[in-house]
Scaffold this active site. Structure first.
Site, PDB file in Angstrom:
ATOM      1  N   ASP A 183       0.843  -1.189   0.000  1.00 38.85           N
ATOM      2  CA  ASP A 183       0.000   0.000   0.000  1.00 38.85           C
ATOM      3  C   ASP A 183       0.881   1.242   0.000  1.00 38.85           C
ATOM      4  OD1 ASP A 183      -1.934   1.910   0.257  1.00 38.85           O
ATOM      5  OD2 ASP A 183      -2.792   1.127   2.114  1.00 38.85           O
ATOM      6  N   HIS A 185      -0.412   4.142  -0.199  1.00 37.36           N
ATOM      7  CA  HIS A 185      -1.199   5.014   0.683  1.00 37.36           C
ATOM      8  C   HIS A 185      -1.230   6.458   0.220  1.00 37.36           C
ATOM      9  CE1 HIS A 185      -2.792   5.966   4.851  1.00 37.36           C
ATOM     10  NE2 HIS A 185      -3.306   4.764   4.630  1.00 37.36           N
ATOM     11  N   GLU A 209      -1.135  -0.850  -4.116  1.00 35.31           N
ATOM     12  CA  GLU A 209      -2.361  -0.101  -3.861  1.00 35.31           C
ATOM     13  C   GLU A 209      -2.085   1.398  -3.790  1.00 35.31           C
ATOM     14  OE1 GLU A 209      -5.351   0.318  -0.014  1.00 35.31           O
ATOM     15  OE2 GLU A 209      -4.705  -1.679  -0.632  1.00 35.31           O
ATOM     16  N   GLU A 235     -10.163   3.337  -2.865  1.00 34.92           N
ATOM     17  CA  GLU A 235     -10.727   3.628  -1.547  1.00 34.92           C
ATOM     18  C   GLU A 235     -11.145   5.082  -1.410  1.00 34.92           C
ATOM     19  OE1 GLU A 235      -7.343   4.115   1.670  1.00 34.92           O
ATOM     20  OE2 GLU A 235      -6.734   2.663   0.147  1.00 34.92           O
ATOM     21  N   ASP A 257     -14.801   1.103  -1.122  1.00 37.66           N
ATOM     22  CA  ASP A 257     -15.117   0.828   0.279  1.00 37.66           C
ATOM     23  C   ASP A 257     -16.630   0.867   0.444  1.00 37.66           C
ATOM     24  OD1 ASP A 257     -15.656   1.286   3.134  1.00 37.66           O
ATOM     25  OD2 ASP A 257     -13.488   1.528   3.309  1.00 37.66           O
ATOM     26  N   HIS A 284     -12.051  -2.436  -0.116  1.00 31.09           N
ATOM     27  CA  HIS A 284     -11.333  -1.790   0.984  1.00 31.09           C
ATOM     28  C   HIS A 284     -12.195  -1.889   2.234  1.00 31.09           C
ATOM     29  CE1 HIS A 284     -10.102   1.970   3.198  1.00 31.09           C
ATOM     30  NE2 HIS A 284      -8.909   1.548   2.846  1.00 31.09           N
TER      31      HIS A 284
END
Length: 381
Positions: A183, A185, A209, A235, A257, A284
């Site tokens: 991730d 992020h 990700e 996400e 998500d 997610h």
């Protein structure tokens, strides 16, 4: 049947639940939250409740249309998350009314088990080996970890090497028969992502990700072309329309998500959209039990489902855990890193109302950390 009352509950560590009551005694639960912005979502739920109270809860699609399009100003994470939690609760009511799991209302199951991954953090490389070993011993066949810590916009060789070393350690510990996701992020700039992705290929992550922030979607086609690793994102996207661009760019895995992207009603449409582009769905869900239960309903009925995120033991969960808010943990019992399908009605769980009300009396005001670069400027967390 009519909706008679809608209540919200702030529940540590950083979640919010919604309870929808009906005049026939059937109760539905949802999880509407934006992590770090729970209070605005709570206010949005209260506004939407003005419309829903007195309505027939069975008219889920009509309510979804009104909640998302009935106002002149539309979209965004707060409104979409409020709608998501209420949508989950309406599906929970409908499943309980008919005595069937929600996945049966969505066309029936296509699998018996759902593969899930465990989080190990990864901000501190020296902690990775022990954390990976612990998840292997717990039976998981896949994990996810942060691909880097704070990273400067044009990273030094040492920063790049540290990120690559994380992946190398993961592959060394996991071997070739287990998977790991990395991730980024949103911490990695487009320039750094172009440098990193080819260097990570040897460790063969299952996916990378959020290789860049969603606001840099115009750079994604180049990253897909430069990367031998499947890219995943979603996400921080909130409607099916926002997923069209990454799908056209060649993103391999969508990660909407269920508590942000419009709930069960919208996630099933995003899944179908992904399928038409040959992409997989990996929802997610670093959230609570209702969000996970709702995600599983999608997973059991989605042909192009890949793997499920879940938050049991995640580093964010301080002061409370996912299982603290359910009366029976059985639906969340992992066997070899998988969750088995059950025939329990609705979302398939029983929320511990007493625990939820007690948690709301404590409340929370969780906020994500604010990181800074050595020169004092803001860094992506």
């Amino acid at each position: 049947m009519k909706i008679t009352r809608i209540e919200t509950f702030l529940a540590p560590p950083r979640w919010m639940f919604v309870r929808v009551d009906t005049d026939e005694g059937v109760v539905g639960w949802g999880e509407p939250v934006v992590e770090g912005r729970a209070e605005p979502v709570r206010a949005a739920v209260e506004v939407l409740a003005e419309y829903l109270i007195g309505q027939d809860p069975m008219r889920i699609e009509d309510h979804w249309q009104v909640m998302t399009k009935g106002g002149f100003y539309r979209g965004g994470p707060v409104l979409s998350s409020a709608v998501a939690g209420l949508d989950q609760a309406l599906w929970d009511i409908k499943g309980k009314h008919y005595g069937v799991p929600v996945y049966q209302l969505l066309g029936g199951p296509v699998r018996e088990r759902v593969r899930a991954y465990a989080w190990i953090g990864g901000d501190e490389p020296e902690e990775i080996r022990d954390a990976l070993t612990a998840q292997i011993e717990a039976g998981f066949t896949a994990v996810k970890m942060n691909g880097c810590g704070r990273m400067t916009p044009l990273a030094t060789r040492a920063e790049i090497r540290a990120a690559v070393r994380r992946a190398e350690i993961a592959r060394e510990v996991l071997g070739d028969d287990r998977d790991f996701g990395l991730d980024f992020h949103g911490r990695v700039s487009p320039a750094n992502a172009r440098r990193l992705l080819p260097l990570l290929a040897e460790a063969a992550p299952m996916f990378v990700e959020e290789p860049v922030l969603s606001e840099h979607m115009d750079t994604v086609p180049d990253l897909v072309n430069a990367s031998p690793i499947p890219l995943a994102l979603g996400e921080r996207l909130y409607s099916r329309r926002e997923f069209i661009a990454p799908l056209r760019a060649g993103v391999a895995i969508l990660q909407p998500d269920i508590s942000h992207a419009g709930g069960i009603s919208e996630l099933r449409r995003i899944a179908a959209l992904a399928e038409t582009h040959g992409a997989q769905l990996a929802p997610h869900c670093p959230l609570g039990p209702v969000a996970l239960a709702a995600s599983l309903q999608i997973a059991f009925t989605t042909p192009n489902f890949l793997i499920q995120e879940q938050s049991i033991g995640i580093h964010y969960n301080r002061g409370a855990e996912l299982l603290d808010y359910v009366t029976d943990p059985e639906p969340f019992r992992f066997t070899a890193g998988q969750l088995s399908r059950t025939d329990r009605p609705g979302l398939g769980i029983e929320v511990d109302e007493e625990a939820v009300r007690a948690a709301d009396r404590r409340g929370h005001a969780w906020r994500n950390p604010v990181w800074r670069h050595p020169d004092g400027s803001l860094a992506e967390w």
